[in-house]
Design a protein around this motif. Sequence first.
Motif, PDB file in Angstrom:
ATOM      1  N   TRP B  40       0.841  -1.198   0.000  1.00  0.00           N
ATOM      2  CA  TRP B  40       0.000   0.000   0.000  1.00  0.00           C
ATOM      3  C   TRP B  40       0.874   1.245   0.000  1.00  0.00           C
ATOM      4  N   GLU B  41       0.621   2.105  -0.980  1.00  0.00           N
ATOM      5  CA  GLU B  41       1.357   3.364  -1.075  1.00  0.00           C
ATOM      6  C   GLU B  41       1.175   4.191   0.196  1.00  0.00           C
ATOM      7  N   SER B  42       0.025   4.028   0.858  1.00  0.00           N
ATOM      8  CA  SER B  42      -0.243   4.833   2.055  1.00  0.00           C
ATOM      9  C   SER B  42       0.575   4.360   3.252  1.00  0.00           C
ATOM     10  N   ASP B  43       1.354   3.280   3.097  1.00  0.00           N
ATOM     11  CA  ASP B  43       2.265   2.853   4.160  1.00  0.00           C
ATOM     12  C   ASP B  43       3.709   3.243   3.854  1.00  0.00           C
ATOM     13  N   ALA B  47       4.024   8.724   2.058  1.00  0.00           N
ATOM     14  CA  ALA B  47       2.724   8.864   2.705  1.00  0.00           C
ATOM     15  C   ALA B  47       2.893   9.318   4.161  1.00  0.00           C
ATOM     16  N   ILE B  50       3.364  12.957   3.978  1.00  0.00           N
ATOM     17  CA  ILE B  50       2.071  13.590   3.699  1.00  0.00           C
ATOM     18  C   ILE B  50       1.209  13.587   4.962  1.00  0.00           C
ATOM     19  N   THR B  51       1.237  12.463   5.689  1.00  0.00           N
ATOM     20  CA  THR B  51       0.472  12.360   6.942  1.00  0.00           C
ATOM     21  C   THR B  51       0.966  13.397   7.948  1.00  0.00           C
ATOM     22  N   GLY B  54      -0.335  16.658   7.011  1.00  0.00           N
ATOM     23  CA  GLY B  54      -1.761  16.735   7.316  1.00  0.00           C
ATOM     24  C   GLY B  54      -2.011  16.979   8.797  1.00  0.00           C
ATOM     25  N   GLU B  59      -5.221  19.468   8.622  1.00  0.00           N
ATOM     26  CA  GLU B  59      -6.111  18.884   7.603  1.00  0.00           C
ATOM     27  C   GLU B  59      -6.462  17.440   7.917  1.00  0.00           C
ATOM     28  N   LEU B  60      -5.625  16.796   8.732  1.00  0.00           N
ATOM     29  CA  LEU B  60      -5.857  15.392   9.084  1.00  0.00           C
ATOM     30  C   LEU B  60      -5.953  15.270  10.602  1.00  0.00           C
ATOM     31  N   THR B  63      -5.701  10.637  14.652  1.00  0.00           N
ATOM     32  CA  THR B  63      -6.422   9.449  15.086  1.00  0.00           C
ATOM     33  C   THR B  63      -5.444   8.297  15.277  1.00  0.00           C
ATOM     34  N   MET B  65      -5.438   5.529  13.601  1.00  0.00           N
ATOM     35  CA  MET B  65      -5.016   5.071  12.274  1.00  0.00           C
ATOM     36  C   MET B  65      -3.907   5.959  11.704  1.00  0.00           C
ATOM     37  N   ALA B  66      -4.053   7.269  11.903  1.00  0.00           N
ATOM     38  CA  ALA B  66      -3.022   8.196  11.411  1.00  0.00           C
ATOM     39  C   ALA B  66      -1.722   7.967  12.180  1.00  0.00           C
ATOM     40  N   LYS B  69       0.288   5.026  11.011  1.00  0.00           N
ATOM     41  CA  LYS B  69       1.072   5.289   9.784  1.00  0.00           C
ATOM     42  C   LYS B  69       2.486   5.729  10.149  1.00  0.00           C
TER      43      LYS B  69
END
Lengths: 485, 317
Positions: B40-43, B47, B50-51, B54, B59-60, B63, B65-66, B69
């Motif tokens: 997963w690109e989000s891992d 990312a 980006i996280t 955020g 903007e993010l 949490t 989940m965040a 990451k």
Amino acid sequence: MIHQKGIPMKSVDESKLREIFGDNNVKTDPSDLYAFGSDSSVHHAMPWAVVRPDTTGQVQKLMAYANDALIPVIPRGGGSGMCGQTVPIHGGIILDMKRMNRILEINLPDVYCRVEPGVVDDDLNLALKPHGMFYPPTPASSRIATIGGEIANNASGVRSVKYGATRDAVLGMKVVMPNGDLVTLGAHTRVEASGYQLHKLMVGSEGTLGIVVEATLNFVPIPEYRCMGIANFDHLSHAGGAIGAIMASGAIPSMLELVDSVAIKAVNKTMNLGLKEVAASLIFEADGMVKEAVDYEINKMKEICTKHHGSDIKTSYDPKERAKIFMGRKKLFPALSKYDDSLSSTSLADDMAVPYSKMAEMAGKIHEVAKKNNIIMTAYGHCGSGCMHTKILMDTNREDQWASAKKAITEIYEYVRSVNGTTSAEHGIGLSKAESFKVEKADSLKLLQTIKQALDPNNILNPGKLMQAPEDWVTATGLRYAVHN
Amino acid sequence: METKEKTRFKHLEKWESTLSACIRCGYCFEHCPMFKYTGWESDAPRAKIITAFGLLSGELEPTKMAADKIFNCFYCKRCEAACSSGVTLTEVFTDAKKDLVEMGLKGPGTTSVTYMNCARCLVCVKACPHEARFHGEDGIETDPVKCQACGICVEVCPAGAAKIENNFGTGREDLITESSRFLSTHTSAKAIVFACNWSYFPDLQASRLPESETHDKDYEIYVNMCAGRLESQLLMAPFLNKAWGVLVAACPEDECQHKNGNTRAKKMIQGMQSTLERVNIDPARLQVVEIPAGDKTLFQAEIDTFIDRLNSMGPIR
């Protein structure tokens, strides 16, 4: 049209996605969606879901569902696009193709390979290398760029001057259409005159017409000999003269790169390479299977550089010496990022193409516009294919710098169009370049929209890009920077 | 144009310009073991950047989940070596982790944990190269910000109480399963190569080759986070699956990213070679070689030499 700004967001049936792709291949948490809202551009927008297909059947099922439910679908490869092609401007489902990454066949007797769209360019070349072959388009991002993404953007790179762009390497493909139908386009042969060349239409369509699920690609032998050279010039116009003369000489360079004074200074400042700070340097290369032939071409390029007042000319076959010659160009990307802690290197107006005779003038124009607008811009690029790259160095947190950048970009594109150049040479249009693209293609925009309407009547495939993109790229999406007043 | 409001990430705040300097090219992907494992690109490292942006920009939402990451990282720093903008990514992640821990969002990440059978002998505390383990109120604890998941605590723990929370494919059982599968599905398979993440700079890793290109492979390479984490059970497993030999690649003397993981591995392998000799198996079938970070040519040459040697020995009878 359902995807214009102001229209309420459509919801996605998450259970339907899980049914098609399985729980492990669906993401809907904001922390995942946020990451998939970016690529290598300045843009950011949130998708509604991300899915990872493993089979063509899954892509077909998704498209049938999305077409029925009128949900945008944005196919995505490595996410290395520099113009916002995969940023979901109207939300929707990101179709992450990286899991469809099988090299299906390497057919040496027929000189083609079949690959799935998620295959990484460098991986394909690693697989071809033991057979003495390579896949030539090779953009700079080849370590993460996928074949699907390269097809979507007609990617090219330093060696495209001799070996062509992606469109020249694609023989055929299988494509899932917006309604879920699977079609086979092109052929497995070097030539084809059987009607419309629809596979070529897909090349450069930025995921707006269909989803490539398999591609048949041509490959070429790795040359036995490579010789690289460099020449310095005290005037941009002299370098420009050499470029045109080389390309018209009959010699076919396998690489012809221009690096301007701003770029040389940046590399010296951040990398301490001690390069001679001249107006421009040309890096040239010849390759082939016969040394005498390579000698002939490299000597011809040397002669032309000398004739156009080039100095400090040197050439070498030795891989270590070649690496030294190319070092300044290779280190340019990180050098620009590290140029000044308060400035960021942004990809805006970064890959226009102009006729050979205008390359040097174009570099001068970039310097002039940058100075006038109080930003730093450098000019470098694959001048052998007419491609000029720029990077804008600016304080991305300052709103006024964005206004300056926008003004500079508009001026530069006006110049590009005035000399019969084109908005994008190899990165595509996406969102960032739509303004100039629409002016450049004004008399064919209706035709482009007609093609889009015919193939994707519900406008669900990557809507809001190319001719559909907003006029103002700065406000088209959120910017991925913390911009302060 | 919107002006983004910041939330209070006081440690992360100093990286604001760095987060802008990252050009998001994604060149960090291919080297990231987390991306290699999840796909997963989000891992992947980009990312995480980006996280972090955020979270800092508001903007993010911060949490669980965040936070996961950011915490899911092996600190192999391959992303930093590949970064075209010179961003020190793991330093950004560390400061983000500090803020998240202060908010009570401690992700499990790759950190080491200790189970009930801990005898509190403090061997792991002494062995930890990152000073991440300490005797706290609840016994042996791990600082999730300092822990870099090298796994040396797991290797030294006499009670088997230290465990890596999430191995993401690099744990002993994962590697035994994968190497067994390779040996049983490739008729020409001879050797298994275990390499620490610094010794082996993987080339082809994202795409899958056709069967015609891979069916005659005689070895396979498996990567873990540190040679100091290799255990005798893992190194012996291929021999039980009819491997002709096992090669281990570790960092050269004084170049271990986890202080002394390489020397630990060498000592253990010396001991195992003696054991092999006692059961009449040529100890040369288990070798350790030193590979400087990213030296692909030497790595390949060492593998070729090892395979040649195995060919001259033949299978174990």
